[in-house]
Design a protein around this motif. Structure first.
Motif, PDB file in Angstrom:
ATOM      1  N   MET A  87       0.799  -1.223   0.000  1.00  0.00           N
ATOM      2  CA  MET A  87       0.000   0.000   0.000  1.00  0.00           C
ATOM      3  C   MET A  87       0.836   1.280   0.000  1.00  0.00           C
ATOM      4  O   MET A  87       1.918   1.344   0.582  1.00  0.00           O
ATOM      5  CB  MET A  87      -0.930  -0.016   1.209  1.00  0.00           C
ATOM      6  CG  MET A  87      -1.888  -1.208   1.194  1.00  0.00           C
ATOM      7  SD  MET A  87      -3.060  -1.202   2.591  1.00  0.00           S
ATOM      8  CE  MET A  87      -1.940  -1.546   3.946  1.00  0.00           C
ATOM      9  N   ILE A 143      -3.268   4.870   2.436  1.00  0.00           N
ATOM     10  CA  ILE A 143      -3.598   4.360   3.770  1.00  0.00           C
ATOM     11  C   ILE A 143      -4.342   5.441   4.558  1.00  0.00           C
ATOM     12  O   ILE A 143      -5.359   5.173   5.201  1.00  0.00           O
ATOM     13  CB  ILE A 143      -2.320   3.936   4.517  1.00  0.00           C
ATOM     14  CG1 ILE A 143      -1.659   2.737   3.820  1.00  0.00           C
ATOM     15  CG2 ILE A 143      -2.634   3.591   5.977  1.00  0.00           C
ATOM     16  CD1 ILE A 143      -0.301   2.364   4.385  1.00  0.00           C
ATOM     17  N   VAL A 162      -8.251  -0.357   5.070  1.00  0.00           N
ATOM     18  CA  VAL A 162      -7.040  -0.985   5.614  1.00  0.00           C
ATOM     19  C   VAL A 162      -7.385  -1.865   6.805  1.00  0.00           C
ATOM     20  O   VAL A 162      -6.943  -3.020   6.899  1.00  0.00           O
ATOM     21  CB  VAL A 162      -6.004   0.081   6.034  1.00  0.00           C
ATOM     22  CG1 VAL A 162      -4.791  -0.583   6.674  1.00  0.00           C
ATOM     23  CG2 VAL A 162      -5.572   0.912   4.838  1.00  0.00           C
ATOM     24  N   PRO A 213      -1.114  -6.550   5.359  1.00  0.00           N
ATOM     25  CA  PRO A 213      -0.784  -5.212   4.857  1.00  0.00           C
ATOM     26  C   PRO A 213       0.724  -5.027   4.731  1.00  0.00           C
ATOM     27  O   PRO A 213       1.470  -5.293   5.673  1.00  0.00           O
ATOM     28  CB  PRO A 213      -1.355  -4.294   5.954  1.00  0.00           C
ATOM     29  CG  PRO A 213      -1.178  -5.092   7.211  1.00  0.00           C
ATOM     30  CD  PRO A 213      -1.327  -6.540   6.822  1.00  0.00           C
ATOM     31  N   LEU A 224       0.847   3.229   8.709  1.00  0.00           N
ATOM     32  CA  LEU A 224       0.056   2.006   8.869  1.00  0.00           C
ATOM     33  C   LEU A 224      -0.127   1.683  10.353  1.00  0.00           C
ATOM     34  O   LEU A 224      -1.235   1.330  10.793  1.00  0.00           O
ATOM     35  CB  LEU A 224       0.741   0.837   8.155  1.00  0.00           C
ATOM     36  CG  LEU A 224       0.089  -0.541   8.325  1.00  0.00           C
ATOM     37  CD1 LEU A 224      -1.314  -0.559   7.726  1.00  0.00           C
ATOM     38  CD2 LEU A 224       0.960  -1.626   7.680  1.00  0.00           C
TER      39      LEU A 224
END
Length: 238
Positions: A67, A72, A79, A89, A120
Motif C-alpha cells: 500500500m 492508507i 485498511v 498489509p 500504517l
C-alpha cells in the motif's frame, strides 16, 4: 537353524521395505508443497479494493496488499477491514516516484518505507516490515539502497508473474487471466503474482482464483514467521 535364519531375513526385509516405501512416498509428496501461490496487490487501497476484498471473502482466499502511504491515510477503514479479514498489509512507499526514490540519497527508499510503516501503525495498529519497491527492485535497488533498507530491518518482495494489469485492466482484462495461466508454466513454487487494485483485475479475480485451485494451487497470505526470499537480486537479507 535354517528356519530361524529365514525368519530373521524376512523380518529385515520387511523393515527395509517399510522404510523404503516411506522414503518414496515422502519424495513423491514434495512437489505438492511447491504448488503455493501468493496473490499480491499494489498501489491501494483505493475504490477498487473493497470489491477485491469482497471477492476474496466470498472465495475464502487471502492476499497481500502493498500500500501507498497516502492511500492508507485516505482509506483507513479499508485498511482495517483487509487486516481483520486475514489479509496482510505491506508497504509500497510514499511517493511511488522514480526521481524521489532512486535519485539522490540511497536512504530515500528506506525513509519512505519507514514513513509508510509508521502511518500504517498509526491508522491500523499493525507493524509491517514487508516492502515492495515501486517498479520492482531491478534495476533501481542497487546495493546502497538495499543496505539502507536492510539496516532498518525491512524485508522486500518482488514477484514471479507480472500480470500487466495496469496495461490491460481497461482495454483487455481477459489478458490478465491469460498472463497468469502462461506465467505458471515452468515455474516452481512458491509463486508470487503481481496485481494492482484495479477494475479489470477485480473483474478477472474470481476466474483466476478458480483456475488456480483447479490446477491444484493453494492460495497463501504472507506470514512473517514463514518468510522466504523473493527478490530479483536474490539478496538473502530480504
Amino acid at each position: 537353524m535354517v528356519r530361524k535364519t529365514s525368519v530373521v531375513f524376512l523380518s529385515l526385509l520387511m523393515i527395509i521395505s517399510t522404510f523404503g516405501f516411506s522414503s518414496i512416498t515422502t519424495h513423491a509428496a514434495e512437489p505438492k508443497t511447491s504448488k503455493v501461490v501468493y496473490l499480491t496487490f499494489d498501489d491501494g487501497p483505493n475504490r477498487y479494493t473493497p470489491k477485491i476484498l469482497d471477492i476474496l471473502k466470498k472465495k475464502q482466499a487471502h492476499a497481500t496488499f502493498f500500500m501507498i502511504e497516502g492511500n492508507i491515510k485516505r482509506n483507513p477503514n479499508t485498511v482495517r477491514r483487509l487486516i481483520k479479514e486475514g489479509n496482510y498489509p505491506a508497504l509500497h512507499s510514499v511517493s511511488h516516484d522514480v526521481r524521489k526514490l532512486y535519485r539522490g540519497s540511497s536512504k530515500n527508499v528506506a525513509l519512505e518505507m519507514e514513513k509508510t510503516r509508521q502511518t500504517l501503525l498509526r491508522f491500523a495498529k499493525f507493524n509491517s516490515k514487508l516492502t515492495r519497491a515501486p517498479y520492482g527492485s531491478k534495476p533501481y535497488m542497487k546495493k546502497p539502497f538495499r543496505d539502507a533498507l536492510a539496516k532498518k530491518g525491512f524485508k522486500m518482495w518482488d514477484w514471479d508473474i507480472d500480470t500487466l494489469d495496469w496495461k490491460y485492466n481497461r482495454t483487455r482484462p481477459t489478458m490478465i487471466t491469460s498472463r497468469v495461466k502462461s506465467g505458471l508454466k515452468g515455474k516452481k513454487g512458491p509463486i508470487v503474482i503481481l496485481f494492482h487494485d484495479s477494475r479489470g483485475t477485480a473483474q478477472q479475480l474470481p476466474i483466476i482464483i478458480d483456475y488456480l485451485r483447479k490446477k491444484g494451487y493453494k492460495l497463501e497470505v504472507y506470514n512473517p514467521e514463514k518468510h522466504f526470499v523473493k527478490n530479483f537480486w536474490n539478496d538473502k537479507r530480504f
